[in-house]
Design an enzyme around this catalytic site. Structure first.
Site, mmCIF file in Angstrom:
data_model
loop_
_atom_site.group_PDB
_atom_site.id
_atom_site.type_symbol
_atom_site.label_atom_id
_atom_site.label_comp_id
_atom_site.label_asym_id
_atom_site.label_seq_id
_atom_site.Cartn_x
_atom_site.Cartn_y
_atom_site.Cartn_z
ATOM 1 N N GLU A 6 0.877 -1.176 0.000
ATOM 2 C CA GLU A 6 0.000 0.000 0.000
ATOM 3 C C GLU A 6 0.910 1.220 0.000
ATOM 4 O O GLU A 6 1.426 1.628 1.037
ATOM 5 C CB GLU A 6 -0.900 -0.019 1.248
ATOM 6 C CG GLU A 6 -1.904 -1.161 1.271
ATOM 7 C CD GLU A 6 -3.114 -0.919 0.360
ATOM 8 O OE1 GLU A 6 -3.346 0.242 -0.036
ATOM 9 O OE2 GLU A 6 -3.810 -1.904 0.040
ATOM 10 N N CYS A 44 -2.188 9.441 2.581
ATOM 11 C CA CYS A 44 -1.733 8.836 1.322
ATOM 12 C C CYS A 44 -2.623 9.198 0.152
ATOM 13 O O CYS A 44 -2.147 9.342 -0.969
ATOM 14 C CB CYS A 44 -1.652 7.325 1.471
ATOM 15 S SG CYS A 44 -3.191 6.583 2.024
HETATM 16 P P1 NAD Z 1 7.421 5.007 7.724
HETATM 17 O O1 NAD Z 1 8.689 5.789 7.704
HETATM 18 O O2 NAD Z 1 6.662 4.872 8.985
HETATM 19 O O3 NAD Z 1 7.774 3.577 7.131
HETATM 20 C C1 NAD Z 1 6.785 2.581 7.014
HETATM 21 C C2 NAD Z 1 7.264 1.326 7.709
HETATM 22 O O4 NAD Z 1 8.422 0.828 7.036
HETATM 23 C C3 NAD Z 1 7.655 1.546 9.157
HETATM 24 O O5 NAD Z 1 7.083 0.543 9.950
HETATM 25 C C4 NAD Z 1 9.160 1.458 9.136
HETATM 26 O O6 NAD Z 1 9.703 0.932 10.322
HETATM 27 C C5 NAD Z 1 9.431 0.528 7.980
HETATM 28 N N1 NAD Z 1 10.736 0.745 7.366
HETATM 29 C C6 NAD Z 1 11.331 1.930 7.140
HETATM 30 N N2 NAD Z 1 12.532 1.743 6.533
HETATM 31 C C7 NAD Z 1 12.692 0.412 6.380
HETATM 32 C C8 NAD Z 1 13.717 -0.422 5.816
HETATM 33 N N3 NAD Z 1 14.815 0.102 5.292
HETATM 34 N N4 NAD Z 1 13.520 -1.752 5.831
HETATM 35 C C9 NAD Z 1 12.398 -2.276 6.355
HETATM 36 N N5 NAD Z 1 11.408 -1.544 6.901
HETATM 37 C C10 NAD Z 1 11.541 -0.226 6.919
HETATM 38 O O7 NAD Z 1 6.374 5.596 6.685
HETATM 39 P P2 NAD Z 1 6.619 6.281 5.270
HETATM 40 O O8 NAD Z 1 7.173 5.318 4.322
HETATM 41 O O9 NAD Z 1 7.254 7.616 5.452
HETATM 42 O O10 NAD Z 1 5.090 6.527 4.931
HETATM 43 C C11 NAD Z 1 4.708 7.497 4.057
HETATM 44 C C12 NAD Z 1 4.402 6.905 2.700
HETATM 45 O O11 NAD Z 1 3.432 5.896 2.848
HETATM 46 C C13 NAD Z 1 3.809 7.893 1.735
HETATM 47 O O12 NAD Z 1 4.328 7.659 0.457
HETATM 48 C C14 NAD Z 1 2.335 7.566 1.770
HETATM 49 O O13 NAD Z 1 1.643 7.944 0.613
HETATM 50 C C15 NAD Z 1 2.368 6.101 1.943
HETATM 51 N N6 NAD Z 1 1.146 5.642 2.547
HETATM 52 C C16 NAD Z 1 0.351 4.814 1.840
HETATM 53 C C17 NAD Z 1 -0.850 4.391 2.394
HETATM 54 C C18 NAD Z 1 -1.770 3.480 1.660
HETATM 55 O O14 NAD Z 1 -2.664 2.947 2.309
HETATM 56 N N7 NAD Z 1 -1.604 3.256 0.383
HETATM 57 C C19 NAD Z 1 -1.207 4.815 3.670
HETATM 58 C C20 NAD Z 1 -0.348 5.637 4.363
HETATM 59 C C21 NAD Z 1 0.835 6.036 3.804
#
Ligand code: NAD
Length: 445
Positions: free
Chosen positions: A221, A255
């Site tokens: 997602e 998102c």
């Molecule tokens: P985040 O930084 O919280 O990361 C998401 C998860 O990935 C966390 O649990 C984190 O611990 C893990 N993570 C981070 N780096 C990692 C790595 N190198 N290896 C393994 N796991 C790792 O969140 P984010 O990515 O900044 O979230 C924002 C993004 O998510 C935006 O692009 C947003 O559009 C998208 N998003 C999508 C949805 C959806 O439902 N489609 C919902 C919310 C957010």
């Protein structure tokens, strides 16, 4: 093996032990009966209602979320998803009869939904409760054991989830592991039966590569730039109100938030004035004083966002304060297609307006870029709606109302291309967290 022989999955921090515990629980078969699934969902409901205030306080601490918005988009949202699932689960799990071609008759064919086993849910920080627990609802309803990894960037919510979940849910079937990159990397070395990841596409690729080693299916997602098309001839005041509400909720850290506006024809000038008015009407003269207006999650994202402010002429907003991570709802006009604010998902309260001459140009603009998670349009023309439905590709397509499609549990929620793969919510979650097993039954003789 009885439940008393299986060690609680959360007791050990070592990922291999936690996953082994969950796998042992799944192997007992106790997660499969409808009664167990409904009992878990009832327990999750009790957890959310009895501890709603704690979650709201955590969401305030992590993101400055106001209680009304936080309840609606996090606690209430998850409860709706849960209630819808409870109301329909028995019906969704009924074997679906399939037609048998004449040559094979007499025989019966059906599809049954088999739980997968151990599901890993990796959640992001922006809706840290909803995006950890709504997938959990689906995974439990489908009869799996689940490991939840909340986001370290929403530490108060992560801690509340880790503390409370094992108190309510079957602790041998649901585990919470907190942590950041190191801990998640260690988790991803384990074999899961499904990985459900919400977050950015760079990490999505890491998750998918790790899953490939075990041939584990993934749901990703992800996000991206969700455009809003505005055609001449619509009520621009109502359009601006709805765009502003969807955009500035959670300070734009959603998102499916409208990322940018494509103002078609001569709509740009009037729309920018209406957007400024809509922001004032929603948040007052000083949005920093509105208890419902959220803050930017951390200094890194704050710096990234404020660097985008000179991508266009500031129509409203632009005010910011690093100490409190406040960034006012901001509308930028006269934004060039190659301006910095147009290069990546904004994920904050900045709304650029890009003017395009006509619908053809707007469709070309969308199709030249990555497939968005959502495409929105305000139009009075059925022909335009038809053209957008057939000539563009996006996770979702919504006319007249941004963001809200995700709160409709009978609609699949997910992306396509760079905005993700797979889908969930309602019955789609059951399909995501199950194997659709073909069953053929032909009598002898
Ligand atoms: P985040 O930084 O919280 O990361 C998401 C998860 O990935 C966390 O649990 C984190 O611990 C893990 N993570 C981070 N780096 C990692 C790595 N190198 N290896 C393994 N796991 C790792 O969140 P984010 O990515 O900044 O979230 C924002 C993004 O998510 C935006 O692009 C947003 O559009 C998208 N998003 C999508 C949805 C959806 O439902 N489609 C919902 C919310 C957010």
């Amino acid at each position: 093996m009885t439940s008393t022989e299986t060690p609680p999955a959360t007791a050990a921090a070592d990922p291999a032990t936690v996953v082994a515990g969950l796998r042992a629980t799944f192997a007992t078969g106790r997660t499969k009966p409808l009664a167990w699934r409904l009992a878990q969902l009832a327990a999750l409901r009790a957890l959310l209602t009895e501890h709603a205030d704690e979650f709201l306080a955590a969401l305030r601490a992590d993101l400055g979320k106001g209680p009304t918005e936080a309840y609606r988009t996090e606690v209430g949202f998850t409860l709706n998803e849960l209630d819808h699932t409870v109301a329909h689960l028995e019906e969704w799990l009924r074997p679906k009869p399939a037609a048998v071609p004449e040559v094979f008759r007499p025989a019966e064919a059906r599809v049954i939904r088999d739980p997968l086993g151990v599901v890993l849910v990796i959640a992001p920080w922006n809706y840290p409760l909803q995006l950890a627990l709504a997938p959990l609802v689906g995974a439990l309803a489908a009869g799996n054991t689940v490991l939840v990894k909340p986001s370290e960037l929403a530490p108060a919510t992560s801690a509340a989830i880790a503390r409370l979940l094992p108190r309510y849910l079957d602790p041998q079937a649901v585990a919470v592991v907190e942590g950041a990159v190191e801990e998640t990397t260690a988790l991803l070395e384990q074999r899961f039966d499904h990985i459900f990841y919400t977050g950015n596409g760079a990490v999505g690729r890491i998750v998918m590569a790790a899953a490939a080693r075990h041939l584990t299916p993934v749901t990703l997602e992800l996000g991206g730039k969700s455009p809003v098309l505005v055609e001449p001839g619509v009520d621009l005041a109502a359009t601006a109100r709805r765009i502003a509400r969807g955009k500035f909720m959670n300070a734009g850290q959603t998102c499916v938030a409208p990322d940018y506006v494509l103002a078609i024809g001569d709509t740009a000038a009037d729309l920018e004035a209406e957007l400024a008015g809509a922001v004032r009407a929603a948040y007052g003269e000083d949005p920093s004083a509105d208890p419902e207006y959220a803050r930017i999650v951390n200094g890194r994202h704050f710096d990234r966002l404020t660097a985008l402010l000179d991508s266009g002429r500031v129509v409203t907003g632009g005010v910011h304060d690093r100490a409190t991570r406040y960034l006012a709802p901001t509308v930028l006009a006269e934004v060039a297609p190659d301006a910095p604010v147009m290069s990546a998902e904004i994920f904050g309260p900045i709304l650029p307006i890009v003017a395009v001459p006509d619908l053809d140009a707007a469709i070309a603009f969308v199709n030249e870029r990555d497939k968005p998670l959502a495409l929105y349009a305000f139009t009075a023309s059925e022909r335009t709606k038809e053209r957008l439905a057939t000539e563009t590709s996006s996770g979702a397509l919504a006319f007249g109302l941004p963001v809200s499609h995700l709160a409709m549990p009978d609609l699949p929620f997910g992306g396509v291309g760079e905005s993700g793969m797979g889908r969930y919510h309602g019955e789609y979650s059951i399909d995501t967290f199950s194997h659709l097993k073909a069953v053929l039954d032909k009598p002898l003789g």
